[in-house]
Scaffold this active site. Structure first.
Site, PDB file in Angstrom:
ATOM      1  N   GLY A 142       0.404  -4.912   0.846  1.00  0.00           N
ATOM      2  CA  GLY A 142      -0.788  -4.949  -0.011  1.00  0.00           C
ATOM      3  C   GLY A 142      -0.558  -5.650  -1.341  1.00  0.00           C
ATOM      4  O   GLY A 142      -1.505  -6.148  -1.953  1.00  0.00           O
ATOM      5  N   GLU A 187       4.450  -5.294   7.350  1.00  0.00           N
ATOM      6  CA  GLU A 187       3.741  -4.196   8.034  1.00  0.00           C
ATOM      7  C   GLU A 187       4.191  -3.956   9.472  1.00  0.00           C
ATOM      8  O   GLU A 187       4.230  -2.815   9.924  1.00  0.00           O
ATOM      9  CB  GLU A 187       2.223  -4.462   8.017  1.00  0.00           C
ATOM     10  CG  GLU A 187       1.556  -4.189   6.676  1.00  0.00           C
ATOM     11  CD  GLU A 187       1.569  -5.357   5.708  1.00  0.00           C
ATOM     12  OE1 GLU A 187       2.337  -6.327   5.935  1.00  0.00           O
ATOM     13  OE2 GLU A 187       0.818  -5.323   4.732  1.00  0.00           O
ATOM     14  N   GLU A 240      -0.942  -9.205  -0.517  1.00  0.00           N
ATOM     15  CA  GLU A 240      -2.369  -9.377  -0.192  1.00  0.00           C
ATOM     16  C   GLU A 240      -3.218  -9.410  -1.470  1.00  0.00           C
ATOM     17  O   GLU A 240      -4.172 -10.176  -1.575  1.00  0.00           O
ATOM     18  CB  GLU A 240      -2.829  -8.256   0.753  1.00  0.00           C
ATOM     19  CG  GLU A 240      -2.231  -8.443   2.151  1.00  0.00           C
ATOM     20  CD  GLU A 240      -2.492  -7.265   3.072  1.00  0.00           C
ATOM     21  OE1 GLU A 240      -2.113  -6.132   2.714  1.00  0.00           O
ATOM     22  OE2 GLU A 240      -3.086  -7.469   4.145  1.00  0.00           O
ATOM     23  N   ALA A 270       0.874  -1.173   0.000  1.00  0.00           N
ATOM     24  CA  ALA A 270       0.000   0.000   0.000  1.00  0.00           C
ATOM     25  C   ALA A 270       0.909   1.220   0.000  1.00  0.00           C
ATOM     26  O   ALA A 270       2.052   1.143   0.460  1.00  0.00           O
ATOM     27  CB  ALA A 270      -0.862  -0.011   1.258  1.00  0.00           C
TER      28      ALA A 270
END
Ligand code: COA
Length: 258
Positions: free
Chosen positions: A112, A135, A115, A66
């Protein structure tokens, strides 16, 4: 389809979505997530599209996570909303798409990025790919389904280790772990995904959508997957594809699905 951060190409019933922010290692900002949502939803409605391949531009990254610059100043409410909206628009959306989605992991798939790859129906990696959920090194946890899908794919112990260490695993290790199905040279990555797509697209799209629904039901806590399978199996008997598939078999010819 015109987008700023993604490219979409359609050829022989296979769509390739390429995330295209190479200077930011294809990091997922808000705009990219919205564009991906719009691309996936219109490709799902397009009857010409039998399989979707998702990949990243360049030779370095699938998606490096992200976009950290976008959420660095978020508070608790904004953080919660970021995860909720992202899961709804992209990660759960992809997992539940009726059209099969293959992630072609062409480099870093972090946070992300991993993910997103895990939300796809299955994954193929290039040998230079590196995967991880780093993260906790940023003081946060995976928020786009990573704690759930990584455990489902590789088991609790390995998921705990990868998330706690914030480490990265190689493509070969990811294959040993069951996270990716194949590892090939980067130049072979899209050709292999296209070859797999060409095997998939010969089959009934209606039946494949039902199979996706039934397989996903195994991972939902509020429904019984066996019941979903029975229901979807039964529904198949009412489809034109079932009539065509069984008739073609009995007539010793290839089926011609709608
Ligand atoms: N969010 C925002 N920008 C990112 C990013 C992310 N997740 N990942 C990489 N970038 C940007 C960098 O800030 C840099 O931009 P700049 O040139 O404007 O400074 C550019 O992409 C290139 O990255 P850089 O770090 O210089 O490349 P590298 O080869 O040295 O390192 C990584 C590659 C993937 C190891 C490193 O970029 C990294 O650790 N990224 C963050 C991974 C992460 O924590 N993801 C989870 C986020 S929740």
């Amino acid at each position: 389809m015109n987008f700023e951060n993604i490219l979409v190409d359609l050829k022989e019933n296979v769509a390739i979505i390429m995330i295209n922010r190479p200077t930011k290692l294809n990091a997922l900002n808000k705009k990219t997530i919205h564009e991906l949502h719009n691309a996936f939803s219109s490709l799902e409605l397009d009857k010409e599209v039998k399989v979707i391949i998702i990949t990243g531009s360049g030779e370095k990254a699938f998606v490096a996570g992200a976009d950290i610059s976008e959420f660095a100043n978020f508070n608790v409410e904004e953080g919660t909303e970021l995860a909720r909206k992202g899961q709804e628009l992209l990660f759960d959306f992809v997992q539940n798409l009726k059209t099969p989605v293959i992630a072609a992991v062409n480099g870093f798939a972090l946070g992300g990025g991993l993910e997103l790859a895990m939300a796809a129906h299955f994954r193929v990696a290039s040998s230079n790919a590196k995967m991880g959920l780093p993260e906790v090194s940023l003081g946060v946890i995976p928020g786009y389904g990573g704690t759930q899908r990584l455990s489902q794919l590789v088991g609790k112990g390995k998921a705990m280790e990868l998330i706690m260490t914030a480490g990265m695993i190689s493509a070969e290790d990811a294959k040993d772990w069951g996270l990716v199905n194949y590892v090939v040279d980067l130049k072979e990555l899209i050709p292999l995904c296209e070859k797999l797509a060409s095997k998939i697209k010969r089959n009934s799209s209606v039946a494949i959508a039902a199979a996706i629904k039934a397989i996903n039901a195994n991972y939902a806590t509020d429904i019984n997957g066996f019941e979903v399978e029975i229901e979807q199996f039964g529904i198949s008997f009412g489809t034109n594809d079932f009539k065509e598939g069984t008739t073609a078999f009995l007539e010793k010819r290839k089926p011609n699905f709608e």
